[in-house]
Scaffold this motif. Structure first.
Motif, PDB file in Angstrom:
ATOM      1  N   ILE A 197      -2.480   3.626  -3.733  1.00 42.50           N
ATOM      2  CA  ILE A 197      -2.375   2.524  -4.510  1.00 42.50           C
ATOM      3  C   ILE A 197      -2.327   1.222  -3.767  1.00 42.50           C
ATOM      4  O   ILE A 197      -1.521   1.161  -2.681  1.00 42.50           O
ATOM      5  CB  ILE A 197      -1.147   2.584  -5.207  1.00 42.50           C
ATOM      6  N   THR A 198      -3.157   0.338  -3.780  1.00 37.25           N
ATOM      7  CA  THR A 198      -3.033  -0.909  -3.135  1.00 37.25           C
ATOM      8  C   THR A 198      -3.106  -2.130  -4.111  1.00 37.25           C
ATOM      9  O   THR A 198      -3.724  -2.248  -5.012  1.00 37.25           O
ATOM     10  CB  THR A 198      -4.525  -1.255  -2.531  1.00 37.25           C
ATOM     11  N   GLN A 199      -1.846  -2.884  -3.843  1.00 37.44           N
ATOM     12  CA  GLN A 199      -1.560  -4.154  -4.691  1.00 37.44           C
ATOM     13  C   GLN A 199      -1.572  -5.257  -3.869  1.00 37.44           C
ATOM     14  O   GLN A 199      -0.927  -5.553  -2.812  1.00 37.44           O
ATOM     15  CB  GLN A 199      -0.073  -3.692  -5.317  1.00 37.44           C
ATOM     16  N   ASN A 200      -2.578  -6.221  -4.327  1.00 38.24           N
ATOM     17  CA  ASN A 200      -2.860  -7.564  -3.579  1.00 38.24           C
ATOM     18  C   ASN A 200      -1.837  -8.338  -4.457  1.00 38.24           C
ATOM     19  O   ASN A 200      -2.440  -8.775  -5.392  1.00 38.24           O
ATOM     20  CB  ASN A 200      -4.198  -7.953  -3.515  1.00 38.24           C
ATOM     21  N   TRP A 201      -0.753  -8.903  -4.023  1.00 40.87           N
ATOM     22  CA  TRP A 201       0.012  -9.760  -4.823  1.00 40.87           C
ATOM     23  C   TRP A 201      -0.646 -11.166  -4.723  1.00 40.87           C
ATOM     24  O   TRP A 201      -0.439 -11.766  -5.794  1.00 40.87           O
ATOM     25  CB  TRP A 201       1.309  -9.891  -4.004  1.00 40.87           C
ATOM     26  N   GLU A 202      -1.389 -11.693  -3.857  1.00 42.38           N
ATOM     27  CA  GLU A 202      -1.858 -13.104  -3.911  1.00 42.38           C
ATOM     28  C   GLU A 202      -2.949 -12.911  -5.089  1.00 42.38           C
ATOM     29  O   GLU A 202      -3.147 -13.984  -5.789  1.00 42.38           O
ATOM     30  CB  GLU A 202      -2.575 -13.223  -2.254  1.00 42.38           C
ATOM     31  N   GLN A 256      -9.711  19.126  13.064  1.00 45.18           N
ATOM     32  CA  GLN A 256      -9.604  19.372  11.603  1.00 45.18           C
ATOM     33  C   GLN A 256     -10.743  18.629  11.069  1.00 45.18           C
ATOM     34  O   GLN A 256     -10.968  17.604  11.328  1.00 45.18           O
ATOM     35  CB  GLN A 256      -8.254  19.023  11.284  1.00 45.18           C
ATOM     36  N   PHE A 257     -11.420  19.404  10.006  1.00 49.34           N
ATOM     37  CA  PHE A 257     -12.312  18.814   9.174  1.00 49.34           C
ATOM     38  C   PHE A 257     -11.978  18.590   7.852  1.00 49.34           C
ATOM     39  O   PHE A 257     -11.368  19.828   7.310  1.00 49.34           O
ATOM     40  CB  PHE A 257     -13.770  19.775   9.213  1.00 49.34           C
ATOM     41  N   ALA A 258     -12.122  17.607   7.249  1.00 49.11           N
ATOM     42  CA  ALA A 258     -11.809  17.553   5.882  1.00 49.11           C
ATOM     43  C   ALA A 258     -12.849  16.630   5.004  1.00 49.11           C
ATOM     44  O   ALA A 258     -13.558  15.914   5.713  1.00 49.11           O
ATOM     45  CB  ALA A 258     -10.392  16.924   5.654  1.00 49.11           C
ATOM     46  N   VAL A 259     -13.072  16.957   3.813  1.00 48.03           N
ATOM     47  CA  VAL A 259     -13.889  16.148   2.793  1.00 48.03           C
ATOM     48  C   VAL A 259     -13.255  15.834   1.618  1.00 48.03           C
ATOM     49  O   VAL A 259     -12.650  16.875   1.087  1.00 48.03           O
ATOM     50  CB  VAL A 259     -15.087  16.971   2.646  1.00 48.03           C
ATOM     51  N   MET A 260     -13.589  14.835   0.899  1.00 49.28           N
ATOM     52  CA  MET A 260     -12.823  14.461  -0.408  1.00 49.28           C
ATOM     53  C   MET A 260     -13.764  13.483  -1.225  1.00 49.28           C
ATOM     54  O   MET A 260     -14.289  12.629  -0.651  1.00 49.28           O
ATOM     55  CB  MET A 260     -11.412  14.062  -0.159  1.00 49.28           C
ATOM     56  N   PRO A 261     -13.751  13.549  -2.433  1.00 52.01           N
ATOM     57  CA  PRO A 261     -14.552  12.421  -2.938  1.00 52.01           C
ATOM     58  C   PRO A 261     -13.236  11.287  -3.592  1.00 52.01           C
ATOM     59  O   PRO A 261     -12.242  11.939  -3.388  1.00 52.01           O
ATOM     60  CB  PRO A 261     -14.624  13.138  -4.478  1.00 52.01           C
ATOM     61  N   LEU A 262     -13.854  10.062  -3.695  1.00 53.95           N
ATOM     62  CA  LEU A 262     -12.863   9.017  -3.757  1.00 53.95           C
ATOM     63  C   LEU A 262     -13.002   8.740  -5.426  1.00 53.95           C
ATOM     64  O   LEU A 262     -14.033   8.187  -5.382  1.00 53.95           O
ATOM     65  CB  LEU A 262     -13.079   7.936  -2.891  1.00 53.95           C
ATOM     66  N   ILE A 263     -12.035   8.948  -6.355  1.00 53.36           N
ATOM     67  CA  ILE A 263     -12.345   8.863  -7.548  1.00 53.36           C
ATOM     68  C   ILE A 263     -11.542   7.647  -8.158  1.00 53.36           C
ATOM     69  O   ILE A 263     -10.331   7.568  -8.067  1.00 53.36           O
ATOM     70  CB  ILE A 263     -12.044   9.928  -8.250  1.00 53.36           C
ATOM     71  N   PRO A 264     -12.109   6.565  -8.151  1.00 50.65           N
ATOM     72  CA  PRO A 264     -11.639   5.167  -8.717  1.00 50.65           C
ATOM     73  C   PRO A 264     -11.012   5.516 -10.202  1.00 50.65           C
ATOM     74  O   PRO A 264     -11.640   5.848 -11.072  1.00 50.65           O
ATOM     75  CB  PRO A 264     -12.871   4.116  -8.732  1.00 50.65           C
ATOM     76  N   ILE A 265      -9.700   4.820 -10.163  1.00 51.12           N
ATOM     77  CA  ILE A 265      -9.092   5.161 -11.501  1.00 51.12           C
ATOM     78  C   ILE A 265      -8.723   3.816 -12.035  1.00 51.12           C
ATOM     79  O   ILE A 265      -8.986   3.514 -13.186  1.00 51.12           O
ATOM     80  CB  ILE A 265      -7.493   5.669 -11.412  1.00 51.12           C
ATOM     81  N   VAL A 266      -8.239   2.892 -11.352  1.00 47.48           N
ATOM     82  CA  VAL A 266      -7.769   1.428 -11.795  1.00 47.48           C
ATOM     83  C   VAL A 266      -8.198   0.447 -10.813  1.00 47.48           C
ATOM     84  O   VAL A 266      -8.408   0.774  -9.718  1.00 47.48           O
ATOM     85  CB  VAL A 266      -6.292   1.329 -11.968  1.00 47.48           C
ATOM     86  N   GLY A 267      -8.781  -0.565 -11.200  1.00 44.30           N
ATOM     87  CA  GLY A 267      -9.333  -1.700 -10.259  1.00 44.30           C
ATOM     88  C   GLY A 267     -10.081  -2.745 -11.160  1.00 44.30           C
ATOM     89  O   GLY A 267     -11.056  -2.248 -11.890  1.00 44.30           O
ATOM     90  N   PRO A 268     -10.030  -4.099 -10.767  1.00 44.08           N
ATOM     91  CA  PRO A 268     -10.840  -5.010 -11.267  1.00 44.08           C
ATOM     92  C   PRO A 268     -12.417  -4.534 -10.678  1.00 44.08           C
ATOM     93  O   PRO A 268     -12.653  -4.243  -9.826  1.00 44.08           O
ATOM     94  CB  PRO A 268     -10.521  -6.344 -10.665  1.00 44.08           C
ATOM     95  N   ASN A 320      -3.616 -10.995  -7.256  1.00 48.50           N
ATOM     96  CA  ASN A 320      -2.982  -9.958  -8.489  1.00 48.50           C
ATOM     97  C   ASN A 320      -3.860  -8.928  -9.026  1.00 48.50           C
ATOM     98  O   ASN A 320      -4.260  -8.762 -10.106  1.00 48.50           O
ATOM     99  CB  ASN A 320      -2.641 -10.906  -9.837  1.00 48.50           C
ATOM    100  N   THR A 321      -4.248  -8.172  -7.914  1.00 46.25           N
ATOM    101  CA  THR A 321      -5.181  -6.911  -8.269  1.00 46.25           C
ATOM    102  C   THR A 321      -4.325  -5.690  -7.883  1.00 46.25           C
ATOM    103  O   THR A 321      -3.848  -5.712  -6.690  1.00 46.25           O
ATOM    104  CB  THR A 321      -6.545  -7.238  -7.573  1.00 46.25           C
ATOM    105  N   THR A 322      -4.722  -4.550  -8.597  1.00 42.99           N
ATOM    106  CA  THR A 322      -4.327  -3.300  -8.342  1.00 42.99           C
ATOM    107  C   THR A 322      -5.615  -2.391  -8.172  1.00 42.99           C
ATOM    108  O   THR A 322      -6.524  -2.316  -9.053  1.00 42.99           O
ATOM    109  CB  THR A 322      -3.412  -2.787  -9.362  1.00 42.99           C
ATOM    110  N   LEU A 323      -5.600  -1.620  -7.198  1.00 42.01           N
ATOM    111  CA  LEU A 323      -6.663  -0.534  -6.784  1.00 42.01           C
ATOM    112  C   LEU A 323      -6.027   0.607  -6.697  1.00 42.01           C
ATOM    113  O   LEU A 323      -5.096   1.044  -5.726  1.00 42.01           O
ATOM    114  CB  LEU A 323      -7.701  -0.872  -5.908  1.00 42.01           C
ATOM    115  N   TYR A 342       0.866  -1.331  -0.040  1.00 38.36           N
ATOM    116  CA  TYR A 342      -0.064   0.152  -0.053  1.00 38.36           C
ATOM    117  C   TYR A 342       0.847   1.210   0.011  1.00 38.36           C
ATOM    118  O   TYR A 342       2.011   1.261   0.586  1.00 38.36           O
ATOM    119  CB  TYR A 342      -0.991   0.131   1.265  1.00 38.36           C
ATOM    120  N   THR A 343       0.603   2.283  -0.810  1.00 39.88           N
ATOM    121  CA  THR A 343       1.307   3.434  -0.550  1.00 39.88           C
ATOM    122  C   THR A 343       0.077   4.553  -0.991  1.00 39.88           C
ATOM    123  O   THR A 343      -0.750   4.624  -1.634  1.00 39.88           O
ATOM    124  CB  THR A 343       2.474   3.653  -1.704  1.00 39.88           C
ATOM    125  N   GLN A 344       0.472   5.674  -0.430  1.00 41.66           N
ATOM    126  CA  GLN A 344      -0.090   6.761  -0.660  1.00 41.66           C
ATOM    127  C   GLN A 344       0.649   8.084  -0.949  1.00 41.66           C
ATOM    128  O   GLN A 344       1.439   8.367  -0.107  1.00 41.66           O
ATOM    129  CB  GLN A 344      -1.072   7.533   0.605  1.00 41.66           C
TER     130      GLN A 344
END
Length: 270
Positions: A209-214, A238-250, A216-219, A188-190
């Motif tokens: 980026i989350t890579q599940n090696w077992e 602190q308050f924060a808000v953000m959309p989560l925009i999926p780019i890559v993933g099965p 073989n999926t990338t999100l 996992y990396t941010q």
């Protein structure tokens, strides 16, 4: 296992409670922008308890939904004049529907992640490194791995004039647990970029980026954010808000869209 979970939760609560009391004894002197900058730094010497709310829709073949609140206390320890230890906990509580099948529902704890960063005091580039642990705290077999895991974690970032840029990453392998369950092998990396302002407001963007090696999926998700540091009564928040925009993933794990809202309770000290 239940006794272990209660011991784990008691340990986390004790760390946060005692650390917060210690810092509250100091006189708070940091400005809103300074606190925003520290919150952007994963290895800052600052006690905080973020509550990260994540809502995702359109997951998998049954168009499932998933709500996760990550309880994420951060507790620093001063080892000596040149080295801090920053402990970071992620305790997820999950409510999901139509993920494991049509008309299914699971609610409860998922597995916890614990990271301990050794952070030397440096000028310019900020560094952190140490172990990361996967702790099988899930209360439902569909919400966890039933595995203990361990691996390395690292942080590299730079801060200056309100700008924070860097990345945080870990790689965890399962080393024990239920042998009937699949092994855990995940990276996992941010990668993050943010800018703070004198008012305590901040704008940013990060890619997760989350890579599940077992499996073989990338999100990969892209998450632009807006936040603000303020006081609610005497409590710095602190308050924060953000959309989560999926780019890559099965399609089996990639949501159609998502939203994140964070409330972070801050104990700035002096």
């Amino acid at each position: 296992m239940k006794r272990f979970k209660w011991l784990f939760f008691s340990f986390v609560f004790s760390l946060v409670y005692n650390g917060a009391n210690a810092q509250e004894a100091d006189k708070p002197g940091a400005s809103a922008q300074e606190i925003a900058d520290k919150l952007a730094n994963p290895v800052a010497s600052l006690i905080s308890v973020p509550l990260q709310n994540n809502l995702n829709y359109g997951i998998g073949p049954f168009n499932g939904s998933k709500y996760t609140i990550n309880i994420q206390p951060v507790v620093p320890f001063k080892l000596n004049e040149n080295l801090n230890l920053i402990t970071r906990f992620i305790l997820p509580v999950v409510d999901q529907r139509d993920i494991t099948g049509e008309n299914t529902h699971q609610f409860g704890l998922s597995d916890a992640t614990v990271t301990a960063f050794f952070a030397p005091k440096t000028k310019g580039i900020i560094l952190g490194f140490g172990p990361a642990f996967l702790v099988p705290t899930a209360t439902d077999k569909f919400l966890g791995t039933e595995k203990f895991g361990v691996g390395p974690s690292a942080l590299v970032m730079h801060q200056g004039k309100g700008l924070s840029v860097g990345f945080i990453a870990n790689q965890i392998w399962s080393v024990a647990g239920n042998q009937d369950r699949a092994d855990f092998n995940q990276f996992y990396t941010q990668i993050f970029l943010s800018h703070s302002y004198k008012s305590g407001a901040s704008l940013g963007v990060n890619a997760e980026i989350t890579q599940n090696w077992e499996a073989n999926t990338t999100l990969i998700t892209l998450n632009p954010s807006i936040g603000a540091v303020t006081k609610v009564g005497k409590q710095m928040v602190q308050f924060a808000v953000m959309p989560l925009i999926p780019i890559v993933g099965p399609s089996s794990i990639k949501p159609d869209w998502g939203l994140r809202a964070v409330v972070a309770f801050v104990f700035p000290g002096s």
